[in-house]
Design a protein around this motif. Structure first.
Motif, PDB file in Angstrom:
ATOM      1  N   GLN A 184     -57.517 -23.291 -29.820  1.00 58.38           N
ATOM      2  CA  GLN A 184     -58.706 -22.578 -29.332  1.00 58.38           C
ATOM      3  C   GLN A 184     -59.988 -23.236 -29.850  1.00 58.38           C
ATOM      4  OE1 GLN A 184     -57.735 -18.565 -30.592  1.00 58.38           O
ATOM      5  NE2 GLN A 184     -57.154 -17.979 -28.519  1.00 58.38           N
ATOM      6  N   ARG A 185     -59.963 -23.672 -31.120  1.00 62.52           N
ATOM      7  CA  ARG A 185     -61.138 -24.362 -31.680  1.00 62.52           C
ATOM      8  C   ARG A 185     -61.391 -25.682 -30.948  1.00 62.52           C
ATOM      9  NH1 ARG A 185     -58.714 -23.024 -36.613  1.00 62.52           N
ATOM     10  NH2 ARG A 185     -58.162 -25.217 -36.967  1.00 62.52           N
ATOM     11  N   LEU A 186     -60.321 -26.418 -30.675  1.00 58.34           N
ATOM     12  CA  LEU A 186     -60.466 -27.703 -29.991  1.00 58.34           C
ATOM     13  C   LEU A 186     -60.964 -27.507 -28.561  1.00 58.34           C
ATOM     14  CD1 LEU A 186     -57.213 -29.468 -31.256  1.00 58.34           C
ATOM     15  CD2 LEU A 186     -59.563 -30.030 -31.905  1.00 58.34           C
ATOM     16  N   ALA A 187     -60.445 -26.477 -27.897  1.00 58.64           N
ATOM     17  CA  ALA A 187     -60.906 -26.180 -26.538  1.00 58.64           C
ATOM     18  C   ALA A 187     -62.376 -25.784 -26.557  1.00 58.64           C
ATOM     19  CB  ALA A 187     -60.060 -25.065 -25.926  1.00 58.64           C
ATOM     20  N   GLY A 188     -62.782 -25.094 -27.618  1.00 61.04           N
ATOM     21  CA  GLY A 188     -64.182 -24.694 -27.746  1.00 61.04           C
ATOM     22  C   GLY A 188     -65.125 -25.882 -27.846  1.00 61.04           C
ATOM     23  N   LYS A 189     -64.584 -27.036 -28.227  1.00 56.80           N
ATOM     24  CA  LYS A 189     -65.386 -28.256 -28.294  1.00 56.80           C
ATOM     25  C   LYS A 189     -65.312 -29.062 -27.003  1.00 56.80           C
ATOM     26  CE  LYS A 189     -64.776 -28.688 -33.318  1.00 56.80           C
ATOM     27  NZ  LYS A 189     -64.266 -29.531 -34.422  1.00 56.80           N
ATOM     28  N   GLY A 190     -64.638 -28.493 -25.985  1.00 57.93           N
ATOM     29  CA  GLY A 190     -64.602 -29.143 -24.674  1.00 57.93           C
ATOM     30  C   GLY A 190     -63.328 -29.890 -24.338  1.00 57.93           C
ATOM     31  N   LEU A 191     -62.338 -29.856 -25.223  1.00 56.82           N
ATOM     32  CA  LEU A 191     -61.085 -30.547 -24.944  1.00 56.82           C
ATOM     33  C   LEU A 191     -60.271 -29.764 -23.921  1.00 56.82           C
ATOM     34  CD1 LEU A 191     -59.324 -32.989 -25.811  1.00 56.82           C
ATOM     35  CD2 LEU A 191     -58.278 -31.499 -27.525  1.00 56.82           C
ATOM     36  N   ALA A 192     -59.706 -30.454 -22.949  1.00 56.69           N
ATOM     37  CA  ALA A 192     -58.784 -29.841 -21.993  1.00 56.69           C
ATOM     38  C   ALA A 192     -57.379 -29.920 -22.578  1.00 56.69           C
ATOM     39  CB  ALA A 192     -58.838 -30.581 -20.655  1.00 56.69           C
ATOM     40  N   ILE A 193     -56.669 -28.791 -22.598  1.00 56.84           N
ATOM     41  CA  ILE A 193     -55.366 -28.729 -23.271  1.00 56.84           C
ATOM     42  C   ILE A 193     -54.309 -28.179 -22.315  1.00 56.84           C
ATOM     43  CG2 ILE A 193     -54.066 -27.678 -25.166  1.00 56.84           C
ATOM     44  CD1 ILE A 193     -56.752 -27.531 -26.714  1.00 56.84           C
ATOM     45  N   ILE A 194     -53.165 -28.857 -22.290  1.00 55.78           N
ATOM     46  CA  ILE A 194     -51.996 -28.376 -21.542  1.00 55.78           C
ATOM     47  C   ILE A 194     -50.875 -28.189 -22.548  1.00 55.78           C
ATOM     48  CG2 ILE A 194     -50.406 -28.769 -19.639  1.00 55.78           C
ATOM     49  CD1 ILE A 194     -52.431 -30.721 -18.473  1.00 55.78           C
ATOM     50  N   TYR A 195     -50.291 -27.015 -22.515  1.00 49.64           N
ATOM     51  CA  TYR A 195     -49.379 -26.579 -23.575  1.00 49.64           C
ATOM     52  C   TYR A 195     -48.063 -26.149 -22.926  1.00 49.64           C
ATOM     53  CZ  TYR A 195     -47.963 -23.271 -27.313  1.00 49.64           C
ATOM     54  OH  TYR A 195     -47.302 -22.582 -28.292  1.00 49.64           O
ATOM     55  N   ILE A 196     -46.987 -26.848 -23.257  1.00 49.49           N
ATOM     56  CA  ILE A 196     -45.674 -26.540 -22.670  1.00 49.49           C
ATOM     57  C   ILE A 196     -44.892 -25.635 -23.603  1.00 49.49           C
ATOM     58  CG2 ILE A 196     -43.465 -27.494 -21.921  1.00 49.49           C
ATOM     59  CD1 ILE A 196     -44.848 -30.075 -21.356  1.00 49.49           C
ATOM     60  N   SER A 197     -44.228 -24.645 -23.034  1.00 50.83           N
ATOM     61  CA  SER A 197     -43.358 -23.782 -23.835  1.00 50.83           C
ATOM     62  C   SER A 197     -42.309 -23.126 -22.948  1.00 50.83           C
ATOM     63  CB  SER A 197     -44.183 -22.695 -24.528  1.00 50.83           C
ATOM     64  OG  SER A 197     -43.355 -21.877 -25.344  1.00 50.83           O
ATOM     65  N   HIS A 198     -41.168 -22.818 -23.554  1.00 47.67           N
ATOM     66  CA  HIS A 198     -40.182 -21.992 -22.851  1.00 47.67           C
ATOM     67  C   HIS A 198     -40.255 -20.552 -23.383  1.00 47.67           C
ATOM     68  CE1 HIS A 198     -37.918 -23.268 -26.473  1.00 47.67           C
ATOM     69  NE2 HIS A 198     -37.358 -22.086 -26.383  1.00 47.67           N
ATOM     70  N   ARG A 199     -41.196 -20.336 -24.337  1.00 47.81           N
ATOM     71  CA  ARG A 199     -41.407 -18.991 -24.868  1.00 47.81           C
ATOM     72  C   ARG A 199     -42.573 -18.308 -24.156  1.00 47.81           C
ATOM     73  NH1 ARG A 199     -41.751 -19.976 -31.397  1.00 47.81           N
ATOM     74  NH2 ARG A 199     -39.675 -20.875 -31.728  1.00 47.81           N
ATOM     75  N   ILE A 200     -42.427 -17.061 -23.847  1.00 47.82           N
ATOM     76  CA  ILE A 200     -43.544 -16.305 -23.289  1.00 47.82           C
ATOM     77  C   ILE A 200     -44.165 -15.487 -24.426  1.00 47.82           C
ATOM     78  CG2 ILE A 200     -44.234 -14.483 -21.690  1.00 47.82           C
ATOM     79  CD1 ILE A 200     -42.056 -15.429 -19.829  1.00 47.82           C
TER      80      ILE A 200
END
Length: 200
Positions: A184-200
């Motif tokens: 969340q901090r990194l996204a707040g600086k403008g980074l686009a993030i894609i996060y893979i998970s099999h957990r909901i």
């Protein structure tokens, strides 16, 4: 509406007769975090490897900043895409600082500029909010700290897009929460993030 930093258009990929990715389109803008969630074998990692240039799609294209990029890992890295694989690729007997800049040591006259490397590594760890001894060998770190060093290695490239493949698979709930706060901090600086998970 903010223009996407990365866009995958109509991606198709098959292995043998099995369709792993079926006509998928994904767009991510700066500062956004997108979760790609599904069962094991659903094609999540294949799609991310295509975005990172590790796999070549049968059809479709990947664009960064509105420009199509070649299907190669180097082209993707040069375009600002960093992928953190589920299987960590750190060198156990090298230090934290050395692993963060593995393959990209700052050099002068063929010699590694150790002092500069450690300063840059410290800056990167500070950016993601992780404290660890720069001179400690990776083999002596916990699984969670190894994961965070791998993320620091990706961030040290100054990416526009950070892709994480199942980063919480070996983390405790508390470590997972810390990771999510970091993202969340990194996204707040403008980074686009894609996060893979099999957990909901």
């Amino acid at each position: 509406m903010t223009a996407p930093v990365i866009e995958a258009r109509s991606i198709i990929k098959s292995f043998g007769g099995v369709r792993a990715v079926n006509d998928v389109t994904v767009t991510v803008a700066p500062g956004e975090i997108h979760a790609v969630v599904g069962e094991n074998g659903a094609g999540k990692s294949t799609l991310m490897r295509i975005l990172a240039g590790v796999e070549t799609p049968d059809s479709g294209e990947v664009q960064v900043g509105g420009m199509a990029i070649e299907n190669s890992a180097k082209s993707s890295i040069d375009a600002g895409i960093s992928l953190v694989h589920q299987e960590l690729s750190l060198v156990p007997e090298m230090t934290v600082a050395e692993n963060i800049f593995l393959g990209a040591f700052p050099t002068s006259g063929g010699w590694t500029k150790t002092k500069q490397m450690k300063k840059l590594a410290a800056d990167t760890l500070r950016e993601i909010g992780v404290e660890v001894d720069l001179d400690e060998r990776i083999s002596r770190l916990s699984v969670a700290l190894r994961q965070f060093v791998e993320i620091a290695r990706a961030i040290a490239r100054n990416p526009k897009v950070l892709i994480l493949d199942e980063p919480t698979a070996s983390l405790t709930p508390a470590e997972t929460n810390y990771l999510l706060e970091m993202l969340q901090r990194l996204a707040g600086k403008g980074l686009a993030i894609i996060y893979i998970s099999h957990r909901i």
